[in-house]
Structure formats: structure tokens, C-alpha cells
Write an enzyme that holds these catalytic residues in place. Structure first.
Site, PDB file in Angstrom:
ATOM      1  N   GLY A  13     -22.267 100.226 -37.930  1.00 42.52           N
ATOM      2  CA  GLY A  13     -22.303  99.572 -36.884  1.00 42.52           C
ATOM      3  C   GLY A  13     -21.343  99.478 -37.535  1.00 42.52           C
ATOM      4  O   GLY A  13     -20.464  99.394 -38.266  1.00 42.52           O
ATOM      5  N   GLY A 118     -23.649 105.729 -44.697  1.00 42.41           N
ATOM      6  CA  GLY A 118     -24.331 106.765 -43.392  1.00 42.41           C
ATOM      7  C   GLY A 118     -23.102 107.175 -43.277  1.00 42.41           C
ATOM      8  O   GLY A 118     -23.477 109.258 -43.487  1.00 42.41           O
ATOM      9  N   ASP A 141     -22.529  94.461 -45.217  1.00 39.52           N
ATOM     10  CA  ASP A 141     -23.158  94.368 -45.868  1.00 39.52           C
ATOM     11  C   ASP A 141     -23.198  94.607 -47.687  1.00 39.52           C
ATOM     12  O   ASP A 141     -23.464  94.250 -48.329  1.00 39.52           O
ATOM     13  CB  ASP A 141     -24.293  95.495 -45.816  1.00 39.52           C
ATOM     14  CG  ASP A 141     -24.758  95.127 -44.775  1.00 39.52           C
ATOM     15  OD1 ASP A 141     -25.400  94.191 -43.361  1.00 39.52           O
ATOM     16  OD2 ASP A 141     -25.179  96.742 -44.475  1.00 39.52           O
ATOM     17  N   ARG A 176     -37.363  68.866 -41.124  1.00 42.58           N
ATOM     18  CA  ARG A 176     -38.083  69.881 -40.689  1.00 42.58           C
ATOM     19  C   ARG A 176     -37.542  71.343 -41.689  1.00 42.58           C
ATOM     20  O   ARG A 176     -36.752  70.952 -43.013  1.00 42.58           O
ATOM     21  CB  ARG A 176     -37.646  70.683 -40.065  1.00 42.58           C
ATOM     22  CG  ARG A 176     -38.513  70.544 -38.635  1.00 42.58           C
ATOM     23  CD  ARG A 176     -37.686  70.911 -37.049  1.00 42.58           C
ATOM     24  NE  ARG A 176     -38.234  70.640 -36.247  1.00 42.58           N
ATOM     25  CZ  ARG A 176     -38.416  70.858 -34.549  1.00 42.58           C
ATOM     26  NH1 ARG A 176     -36.605  71.288 -34.060  1.00 42.58           N
ATOM     27  NH2 ARG A 176     -38.592  70.651 -33.655  1.00 42.58           N
ATOM     28  N   MET A 183     -28.494  89.122 -42.118  1.00 43.42           N
ATOM     29  CA  MET A 183     -28.666  90.926 -42.229  1.00 43.42           C
ATOM     30  C   MET A 183     -28.332  91.021 -43.742  1.00 43.42           C
ATOM     31  O   MET A 183     -28.038  90.315 -44.393  1.00 43.42           O
ATOM     32  CB  MET A 183     -27.774  91.659 -41.490  1.00 43.42           C
ATOM     33  CG  MET A 183     -27.927  91.366 -40.098  1.00 43.42           C
ATOM     34  SD  MET A 183     -27.022  92.297 -38.898  1.00 43.42           S
ATOM     35  CE  MET A 183     -27.778  92.384 -37.220  1.00 43.42           C
ATOM     36  N   ARG A 185     -29.954  94.572 -44.759  1.00 39.11           N
ATOM     37  CA  ARG A 185     -30.402  95.747 -45.463  1.00 39.11           C
ATOM     38  C   ARG A 185     -31.049  95.460 -46.346  1.00 39.11           C
ATOM     39  O   ARG A 185     -31.752  94.367 -46.647  1.00 39.11           O
ATOM     40  CB  ARG A 185     -29.166  96.686 -45.079  1.00 39.11           C
ATOM     41  CG  ARG A 185     -29.102  97.626 -43.747  1.00 39.11           C
ATOM     42  CD  ARG A 185     -28.436  99.151 -44.010  1.00 39.11           C
ATOM     43  NE  ARG A 185     -27.520  99.291 -44.866  1.00 39.11           N
ATOM     44  CZ  ARG A 185     -27.161  99.940 -45.278  1.00 39.11           C
ATOM     45  NH1 ARG A 185     -27.681 101.008 -44.543  1.00 39.11           N
ATOM     46  NH2 ARG A 185     -26.114 100.455 -45.877  1.00 39.11           N
ATOM     47  N   ARG A 280     -38.829  75.611 -38.470  1.00 40.64           N
ATOM     48  CA  ARG A 280     -38.023  76.624 -37.282  1.00 40.64           C
ATOM     49  C   ARG A 280     -37.851  78.018 -38.407  1.00 40.64           C
ATOM     50  O   ARG A 280     -37.199  77.395 -39.312  1.00 40.64           O
ATOM     51  CB  ARG A 280     -37.104  76.042 -36.652  1.00 40.64           C
ATOM     52  CG  ARG A 280     -38.549  74.596 -35.629  1.00 40.64           C
ATOM     53  CD  ARG A 280     -38.625  75.731 -34.823  1.00 40.64           C
ATOM     54  NE  ARG A 280     -39.739  74.021 -33.732  1.00 40.64           N
ATOM     55  CZ  ARG A 280     -40.687  73.477 -33.556  1.00 40.64           C
ATOM     56  NH1 ARG A 280     -41.270  74.044 -34.774  1.00 40.64           N
ATOM     57  NH2 ARG A 280     -40.846  72.333 -33.115  1.00 40.64           N
ATOM     58  N   GLN A 288     -23.298  87.793 -36.529  1.00 44.48           N
ATOM     59  CA  GLN A 288     -22.370  87.916 -37.701  1.00 44.48           C
ATOM     60  C   GLN A 288     -21.866  89.587 -37.549  1.00 44.48           C
ATOM     61  O   GLN A 288     -21.424  89.825 -38.986  1.00 44.48           O
ATOM     62  CB  GLN A 288     -23.527  87.661 -38.508  1.00 44.48           C
ATOM     63  CG  GLN A 288     -24.737  88.808 -39.315  1.00 44.48           C
ATOM     64  CD  GLN A 288     -25.782  88.162 -40.116  1.00 44.48           C
ATOM     65  OE1 GLN A 288     -25.532  88.012 -41.585  1.00 44.48           O
ATOM     66  NE2 GLN A 288     -27.521  88.060 -38.985  1.00 44.48           N
TER      67      GLN A 288
HETATM   68  O1  F6P Z   1     -24.695  97.938 -41.273  1.00 45.26           O
HETATM   69  C1  F6P Z   1     -25.047  96.855 -40.873  1.00 45.26           C
HETATM   70  C2  F6P Z   1     -26.178  95.644 -40.415  1.00 45.26           C
HETATM   71  O2  F6P Z   1     -25.774  94.899 -39.061  1.00 45.26           O
HETATM   72  C3  F6P Z   1     -27.168  95.700 -41.387  1.00 45.26           C
HETATM   73  O3  F6P Z   1     -26.790  94.046 -41.989  1.00 45.26           O
HETATM   74  C4  F6P Z   1     -28.338  95.670 -40.252  1.00 45.26           C
HETATM   75  O4  F6P Z   1     -29.436  96.126 -40.808  1.00 45.26           O
HETATM   76  C5  F6P Z   1     -28.255  97.025 -39.444  1.00 45.26           C
HETATM   77  O5  F6P Z   1     -26.585  97.268 -39.720  1.00 45.26           O
HETATM   78  C6  F6P Z   1     -28.413  96.882 -38.233  1.00 45.26           C
HETATM   79  O6  F6P Z   1     -28.070  97.268 -37.184  1.00 45.26           O
HETATM   80  P1  F6P Z   1     -27.930  98.048 -35.474  1.00 45.26           P
HETATM   81  O7  F6P Z   1     -27.134  97.483 -35.237  1.00 45.26           O
HETATM   82  O8  F6P Z   1     -28.458  99.686 -35.268  1.00 45.26           O
HETATM   83  O9  F6P Z   1     -29.668  97.030 -34.965  1.00 45.26           O
END
Ligand code: F6P
Length: 364
Positions: A13, A118, A141, A176, A183, A185, A280, A288
Site C-alpha cells: 500500500g 509484506g 500503520d 451524538r 486503519m 491492520r 453515527r 488517511q
Molecule cells: O497497510 C496499510 C493499509 O492502509 C492498512 O492500514 C489497511 O488495512 C490496508 O492497507 C488497506 O489495504 P487496501 O489499500 O488494499 O485496501
């Protein structure tokens, strides 16, 4: 002596700050060492399909402030497990041998891999297969082992903080409960930092499973005290005690196939039922990851890029450039490939947030 030739790819990513790294690598390599730098396109896919170009000084001029990556990226192109469509069916093949041949043809002294766990895991496999490799830690992350920080994280925290600030005012007006899903992970770094930066009342991270009744009670207590709104920051990987994460989709060809997401809506529905308060949910999503890097990430990316060239000059292959305290270090890719770096549940920021009354969903 022949001037060195090096190649650089960006995998997984994207995130703000990658172009700062590319720029620093190319500029220092050319200006200080007269090297030739080859830019591989779309991550490891460029090494499978031979997509690359030589990067000149001018090619990287003016990219410092740009988000994304000028080289393109892919989070599906793992040469050790590459999807090939045969008679309408996807088969997975080990193309690492042909990638190694392609790398040999490039006649390079080092392959720089800018990526998350990865990409760096794949880089480690190539190193073990005899390719001189250096890794650079990249992800919003902030979960890469062996480094205190990754570039992209600060930018993500800034964007999320701004988002939560905006949600704050509308939460106040409408009395509310506003839930902001972010994000990260399996790690709660983005939720923790942006939650503290924006004064979130409840911060839910994967490392501290929550009890829905405690979250509800916190909201009720605030209401009783006249605070008729609450801000909940929840990491996409958060989960209730005894429960599991919410998987949004499986990206089969990815080195990390599970995509999380949706826990904010689950929490919202449950909270509304228990508290009877209007709720909500906002998902920050890919907002982000996009746009210009913060000054911090521009600086960090530039320093990691120049440090990379130092490691190449010293032939310290099989390492990633990392940050420990205020020093730049080298970390073996073998260690990096061992897993991800999670938030310790007694992290100093967790403790200081708790001491200010922030609820982490495990205790009031
Ligand atoms: O690892 C970066 C990240 O943005 C994570 O925070 C998120 O879970 C994932 O990639 C989203 O991946 P994709 O862009 O494949 O939807």
C-alpha cells in the site's frame, strides 16, 4: 572502479513520504557517488514483467511534496506466489527464479525495496536467494518490527486528527456518539496517536479488547456529567473481549490477504441499542493514505533515503534502515520478517491517556 548501479522499487500500500525516499536515494546516489539508479515500476511486478526506467536527477526534482509513489506499486505481485490465469482459472506460480534472472540482467549492485512487512518479507527471501537487498520501512500503520517509526504514519495521524476534530463539532451540536474508524491492520498506533491528539473520549485498539458494556457506561457517565456527546476512535482491527475482528474482504493474491473494516458500524449499532443515544460512524478509509506528506514524513523519508545509500556503500545488504530513539540504525530483514510491531498495552501513551480519563474499553 565501475560506478555502482542500483535499483529501487516501492511495494504494498502506498503512503505519503515514499517520493521523499525515492528523491533522496536518487539525488544522493547521483550527486555524491555518480551511481546509476533504475526505478522499477509497480513493485515486484516490474521485476516480473521487466517494467523499469533509469531515474535522472530531473526525474525526482519537485516530487518531495507529492503523495503516492512516482514508481507505482502493487500489493499483489509476490514473485514467490504469483497469480497466473490459465484456461480461466487462477494458478499460483513461483516466479522467483525468472525474477532473479531479470535482476541479474539489470547488472545492479543492490535492489532497494521500500515497503511494509509484506514487501520486506519478500525482499528478505530474495536476499536469502543471493540478491543484495536493502529495505526501507514504509507504512501508515507504524507496525514494522525493528524501527520505532515508519514514514507515512505521521501524515496519517495528521489527517485522522483533522477528521476527528471535524466530527467533534457536529457531535457536540447533535448530542451524538460519533465513532471514527481508522486503519492500522492488527496494530492500534493510528487510533492511539490520533485519539490522544484529538482528545477522543474512548480509544479502542486491537491490543486491548473492549467490553461493550464498559464503553456504553463511559458514554452514559459523560451524559450524566452534562457532556451530551462522545467521541470514540476505533481501530479497524479492534475487537470485543472474546470476539473476533471484522473482515471486510479477502484479497487473495496479496501477501497479506485479509482486509479489515466495519467494526465501527458494529459498535455503533450495539451502542445505540444499549444507550439509546443517537450514534453515527465515520470511516476514514483511504483518505488517511493519500495526499501530501507532513514535514515530519518528508524529513524522515529524506533521511531514510540517504541512509540507504550509506548502507549500500558499506555493502551492508540484507538490512533495513530503521530508527531507534534519535539514531538511524540497520536492522536485519530476517528480524523484520518475523511479524508486526503492536502497541504494548502498557505503552506510555496508553498510560498517560488513561490518567486523563480516556477509556480503552477494558476498564472505566
Ligand atoms: O497497510 C496499510 C493499509 O492502509 C492498512 O492500514 C489497511 O488495512 C490496508 O492497507 C488497506 O489495504 P487496501 O489499500 O488494499 O485496501
Amino acid at each position: 572502479m565501475r560506478k555502482k548501479r542500483i535499483a529501487i522499487l516501492t511495494g504494498g500500500g502506498d503512503c505519503p513520504g515514499i517520493n521523499a525516499v525515492i528523491r533522496a536515494v536518487v539525488k544522493k546516489a547521483i550527486v555524491e557517488h555518480g551511481m546509476t539508479v533504475i526505478g522499477i515500476e509497480d513493485g515486484f511486478e516490474g521485476l516480473i514483467l521487466n517494467k523499469y526506467k533509469t531515474l535522472s536527477y530531473d526525474d525526482v526534482s519537485g516530487i518531495l511534496t507529492l503523495g503516492g509513489t512516482i514508481l507505482g506499486t502493487s500489493n499483489r505481485a509476490n514473485p514467490y506466489n504469483y497469480p497466473v490465469i490459465k484456461r480461466g482459472k487462477t494458478e499460483y506460480k513461483d516466479l522467483s527464479k525468472s525474477v532473479k534472472q531479470n535482476i541479474k540482467k539489470l547488472n545492479i549492485n543492490c535492489l532497494i525495496c521500500v515497503g511494509g512487512d509484506g514487501t520486506l518479507g519478500i525482499a528478505n527471501n530474495f536476499f536469502k536467494d543471493g540478491i543484495p537487498v536493502i529495505g526501507v520501512p514504509k507504512t501508515i500503520d507504524n507496525d514494522i518490527k525493528g524501527t520505532d517509526i515508519t514514514f507515512g504514519f505521521d501524515s496519517a495521524v495528521q489527517i485522522v486528527t483533522e477528521g476527528i476534530d471535524r466530527v467533534h463539532t457536529t457531535a457536540q451540536s447533535h448530542h451524538r456518539v460519533m465513532i471514527v474508524e481508522v486503519m492500522g491492520r492488527r496494530a492500534g498506533w493510528i487510533a492511539l496517536y490520533s485519539g490522544v491528539a484529538s482528545g477522543g473520549d474512548i480509544i479502542l485498539i486491537p491490543e486491548i479488547p473492549y467490553d461493550i458494556n464498559i464503553v456504553a457506561e463511559k458514554v452514559r457517565q459523560r451524559n450524566k456529567k452534562g457532556k451530551r456527546f462522545s467521541i470514540v476512535v476505533i481501530a479497524e482491527g479492534a475487537r470485543p473481549q472474546g470476539g473476533d475482528v471484522i473482515v471486510q474482504r479477502i484479497v487473495k493474491d496479496s501477501s497479506e490477504p485479509v482486509r479489515l473494516g466495519g467494526i465501527g458500524f458494529v459498535l455503533g449499532e450495539e451502542l445505540e441499542k444499549i444507550t439509546d443515544l443517537e450514534t453515527r460512524t465515520v470511516v476514514m478509509g483511504h483518505l488517511q493514505r493519500g495526499g501530501a506528506p507532513t514535514p515530519f514524513d518528508r524529513i524522515l523519508g529524506s533521511q531514510l533515503g540517504t541512509k540507504t545509500i550509506d548502507l549500500i556503500n558499506n555493502e551492508e545488504f540484507g538490512n533495513m534502515v530503521g530508527v531507534k530513539g534519535s539514531n538511524f540504525t540497520k536492522v536485519s530483514l530476517e528480524l523484520v520478517a518475523k511479524g508486526v510491531r503492536l502497541v504494548p498495552s502498557n505503552h506510555i501513551l496508553v498510560r498517560s491517556a488513561r490518567s486523563m480519563g480516556t477509556c480503552f474499553g477494558d476498564t472505566l
